[in-house]
Design an enzyme around this catalytic site. Structure first.
Site, PDB file in Angstrom:
ATOM      1  N   LYS A   1       0.824  -1.087  -0.130  1.00  0.00           N
ATOM      2  CA  LYS A   1      -0.034  -0.123  -0.029  1.00  0.00           C
ATOM      3  C   LYS A   1       0.854   1.108   0.103  1.00  0.00           C
ATOM      4  CE  LYS A   1      -1.587   1.608   3.911  1.00  0.00           C
ATOM      5  NZ  LYS A   1      -1.425   2.916   4.279  1.00  0.00           N
ATOM      6  N   ASN A   2       1.887   1.284   0.834  1.00  0.00           N
ATOM      7  CA  ASN A   2       2.711   2.438   0.835  1.00  0.00           C
ATOM      8  C   ASN A   2       3.754   2.815  -0.239  1.00  0.00           C
ATOM      9  OD1 ASN A   2       1.306   2.831   3.291  1.00  0.00           O
ATOM     10  ND2 ASN A   2       3.009   2.366   4.721  1.00  0.00           N
TER      11      ASN A   2
ATOM     12  N   ARG B   1      -4.805  11.047   4.519  1.00  0.00           N
ATOM     13  CA  ARG B   1      -3.900  12.083   4.518  1.00  0.00           C
ATOM     14  C   ARG B   1      -2.606  11.772   3.591  1.00  0.00           C
ATOM     15  NH1 ARG B   1       0.582  11.284   6.443  1.00  0.00           N
ATOM     16  NH2 ARG B   1       0.695  13.589   7.004  1.00  0.00           N
TER      17      ARG B   1
ATOM     18  N   CYS C   1      -4.522  12.358  12.667  1.00  0.00           N
ATOM     19  CA  CYS C   1      -5.172  11.215  12.660  1.00  0.00           C
ATOM     20  C   CYS C   1      -4.994  10.637  13.907  1.00  0.00           C
ATOM     21  CB  CYS C   1      -4.558  10.286  11.322  1.00  0.00           C
ATOM     22  SG  CYS C   1      -3.023   9.452  11.620  1.00  0.00           S
TER      23      CYS C   1
ATOM     24  N   ARG D   1       0.506  14.589  12.419  1.00  0.00           N
ATOM     25  CA  ARG D   1       0.893  14.273  11.150  1.00  0.00           C
ATOM     26  C   ARG D   1       0.991  15.635  10.536  1.00  0.00           C
ATOM     27  NH1 ARG D   1      -0.415   8.945   9.981  1.00  0.00           N
ATOM     28  NH2 ARG D   1       1.170   9.155   8.498  1.00  0.00           N
ATOM     29  N   PRO D   2       2.069  16.695  10.763  1.00  0.00           N
ATOM     30  CA  PRO D   2       2.277  17.808  10.153  1.00  0.00           C
ATOM     31  C   PRO D   2       2.998  17.567   8.754  1.00  0.00           C
ATOM     32  CG  PRO D   2       3.898  17.330  11.829  1.00  0.00           C
ATOM     33  CD  PRO D   2       2.991  16.331  12.004  1.00  0.00           C
TER      34      PRO D   2
ATOM     35  N   ASP E   1       4.786  20.207   7.348  1.00  0.00           N
ATOM     36  CA  ASP E   1       5.967  21.254   7.309  1.00  0.00           C
ATOM     37  C   ASP E   1       7.066  21.036   6.319  1.00  0.00           C
ATOM     38  OD1 ASP E   1       6.474  19.592   9.720  1.00  0.00           O
ATOM     39  OD2 ASP E   1       8.327  20.778  10.083  1.00  0.00           O
ATOM     40  N   LEU E   2       7.452  19.748   6.461  1.00  0.00           N
ATOM     41  CA  LEU E   2       8.721  19.269   5.699  1.00  0.00           C
ATOM     42  C   LEU E   2       8.471  19.240   4.331  1.00  0.00           C
ATOM     43  CD1 LEU E   2      10.215  16.607   8.172  1.00  0.00           C
ATOM     44  CD2 LEU E   2      10.940  19.122   8.134  1.00  0.00           C
TER      45      LEU E   2
ATOM     46  N   ASP F   1       4.961   1.025  11.961  1.00  0.00           N
ATOM     47  CA  ASP F   1       3.851   0.154  11.578  1.00  0.00           C
ATOM     48  C   ASP F   1       3.570  -1.306  11.918  1.00  0.00           C
ATOM     49  OD1 ASP F   1       3.734   1.793   8.129  1.00  0.00           O
ATOM     50  OD2 ASP F   1       3.373   2.800  10.175  1.00  0.00           O
TER      51      ASP F   1
ATOM     52  N   ILE G   1       8.757   7.226  16.487  1.00  0.00           N
ATOM     53  CA  ILE G   1       8.009   8.043  15.140  1.00  0.00           C
ATOM     54  C   ILE G   1       6.790   8.570  15.607  1.00  0.00           C
ATOM     55  CG2 ILE G   1       7.654   7.637  12.691  1.00  0.00           C
ATOM     56  CD1 ILE G   1      10.355   6.791  13.555  1.00  0.00           C
TER      57      ILE G   1
ATOM     58  N   ARG H   1      -8.411  -0.498   5.071  1.00  0.00           N
ATOM     59  CA  ARG H   1      -7.542   0.566   4.465  1.00  0.00           C
ATOM     60  C   ARG H   1      -6.007  -0.042   3.964  1.00  0.00           C
ATOM     61  NH1 ARG H   1      -6.988   6.075   7.483  1.00  0.00           N
ATOM     62  NH2 ARG H   1      -5.957   6.435   5.555  1.00  0.00           N
TER      63      ARG H   1
END
Ligand code: EPZ
Length: 435
Positions: A22-23, A96, A120, A125-126, A128-129, A320, A342, A412
């Site tokens: 998925k990722n 997201r 979430c 979960r910013p 900014d990067l 994960d 994380i 998901r």
């Protein structure tokens, strides 16, 4: 909302074929925005998140033929209309990871409007990067009405050297966004403190096949030499290392024996290291023909040993898999220590596992797991994707009946998990929400 009803105590035995990741699939699909040629992806899993990404890309002018449920699970994506570049809130808020269209849109069309993804269950979960990375490539960014509005002056980004580390060391989708955008930027981009996850390597493989010039993918320093145009490609999606790790834990927690086919063992060395310390044997049974798609046999000692584990960016132990391993450690003979580096809030499974009789003691981003002899089935609530998987694993081992509610979280990231578990001996069924 669907729920799983599990009768615990059955040993799992048999074979599970691991699906495409998925990722990996999500940024691979977004990469189709970088060209007007067809991009074929083989092995895309049939998941809710993939369906959301298909819907989003459809709104961004990408036609998609075939699909995960189709023959060979091949889908071909092709941009047919580049007039719309708005990733709308009602899609982004459900997934997201939609943020991974930002870089490709900006690079290919010189503009993008992407809703800011909310937080979430596992954290705020910013992004900014991601935005710093786009600005480093020359983009002008403003926020308006909850949307990121990005523009490339003169219609083209320009390469630069970018430190993408932030406070956590690396960002996976941030690296995907910057690496993808840099392929069409003018000049060379160096990404320092890039994410080293296997999914980034798989994305670099696809981009290279499309004509991009990328060095160092999978290492903390990635160099991209921009090109004028990218072409199409035909790419087999990397198997899902997190799904594979989940089924390894399922074999171990039920004291069963599973053979996993298409297992990306070479991406799982930190996971097999920890599992072997627990007393779980993971051995390649096909001569390691392809270390990214090999057959492995998983079996555990009857008495599981307690361990320490800390989640880290790849090649460290993946966040994960934290919930799934915690479920297993609930039955180890002694006290284990699980530290989450994380997503420090990623412990929604702790209270639910405690409802099943687990003895868990949380202090900040660390949980002490005091092993018990048995877990007791109970109704529990799924929250985020991987916490849900951890609860299913606990249910497989528990005495009695476990009901895992709100399994849409699970859908998901896991394709028809109840069918695949039942096929190897679990007593599990999907039921609609009780009236
Ligand atoms: C990817 O999310 C995965 N999702 C996640 O998997 C995974 O947990 C995560 O990487 C970490 O491995 C996909 O690939 C679709 P990050 P991503 O940016 O890229 C902070 C699952 O269960 N950060 O690597 O969004 C962030 O808060 C999902 O399959 C910033 O501070 O994660 C976190 O603490 C869940 N600013 C850390 O970095 C930013 O701009 C790592 O996040 C971006 C991230």
């Amino acid at each position: 909302m669907d729920r799983f009803v599990i009768q615990g105590g059955r040993r799992l035995e048999g074979t599970v074929r691991i699906n495409g990741s998925k990722n990996a699939s999500l940024p691979l699909m977004a990469a189709a925005l970088l060209t007007d040629q067809p991009v074929t992806l083989r092995g895309v899993p049939d998941l809710a998140d993939i369906g959301n990404m298909r819907r989003l890309l459809g709104e961004l002018g990408v036609e998609i033929a075939g699909g995960p449920a189709g023959d060979g699970r091949a889908e071909t994506l092709r941009v047919t209309d580049d007039s719309e570049s708005h990733a709308r809130y009602d899609i982004v808020r459900t997934m997201r990871a939609s943020i991974c269209v930002l870089g490709p849109l900006l690079a290919a069309r010189g503009r993008a409007r992407v809703s800011m993804p909310g937080g979430c269950a596992i954290g705020d979960r910013p992004v900014d990067l991601h935005l710093r990375g786009m600005e480093a490539l020359g983009a002008e960014i403003e926020l308006d009405g909850g949307d990121i509005i990005a523009r490339a002056p003169g219609g083209r980004l320009r390469g630069d050297t970018i430190f993408l580390g932030g406070a956590f060391g690396s960002t996976v989708l941030g690296t995907a966004n910057v690496m993808s955008a840099a392929t069409l930027a003018e000049g060379t981009t160096v990404i320092e403190s890039a994410a080293c996850e296997p999914e980034i390597v798989d994305l670099a493989r696809l981009l290279t096949a499309m004509g991009a010039k990328i060095e160092g993918a999978g290492s903390p320093r990635v160099t991209v030499h921009g090109v004028e145009k990218l072409g199409g490609a035909d790419h087999a999606v990397l198997p899902d290392r997190i799904e594979a790790a989940t089924y390894m834990c399922a074999a171990a927690i039920t004291n069963g024996v599973l053979t996993l086919e298409d297992c990306p063992l070479d991406c799982l060395l930190s996971v097999t290291d920890r599992l072997e310390a627990v007393g779980v044997r993971v051995e390649c049974v096909d001569g390691n023909a392809d270390p990214l798609r090999c057959a492995v046999r998983v079996a555990a000692d009857r008495v599981l040993k307690p361990i320490e584990v800390t989640t880290q960016p790849h090649p460290g132990f993946p966040t994960d898999v934290q919930a799934q391993l915690m479920a297993l450690l609930c039955l180890a003979d002694g006290n284990s220590v699980v530290t989450e580096k994380i997503f420090p809030e990623r412990f929604l499974h702790v209270a639910e596992l405690s409802r099943m009789g687990a003895r868990l003691f949380r202090q900040g981003n660390t949980v002490v797991v005091s092993g018990v002899r048995t877990l007791k089935g109970a109704p529990v609530m799924a929250s985020d994707l991987r916490a849900s998987a951890g609860l299913v694993l606990a249910g497989l081992a528990a005495e009695g009946t476990t009901t895992v509610n709100r399994v849409y979280h699970l859908d998901r990231g896991y394709e028809r998990m109840e069918e695949r578990l039942a096929a190897v001996g679990a007593v599990i069924e999907r039921a609609g929400e009780s009236a």
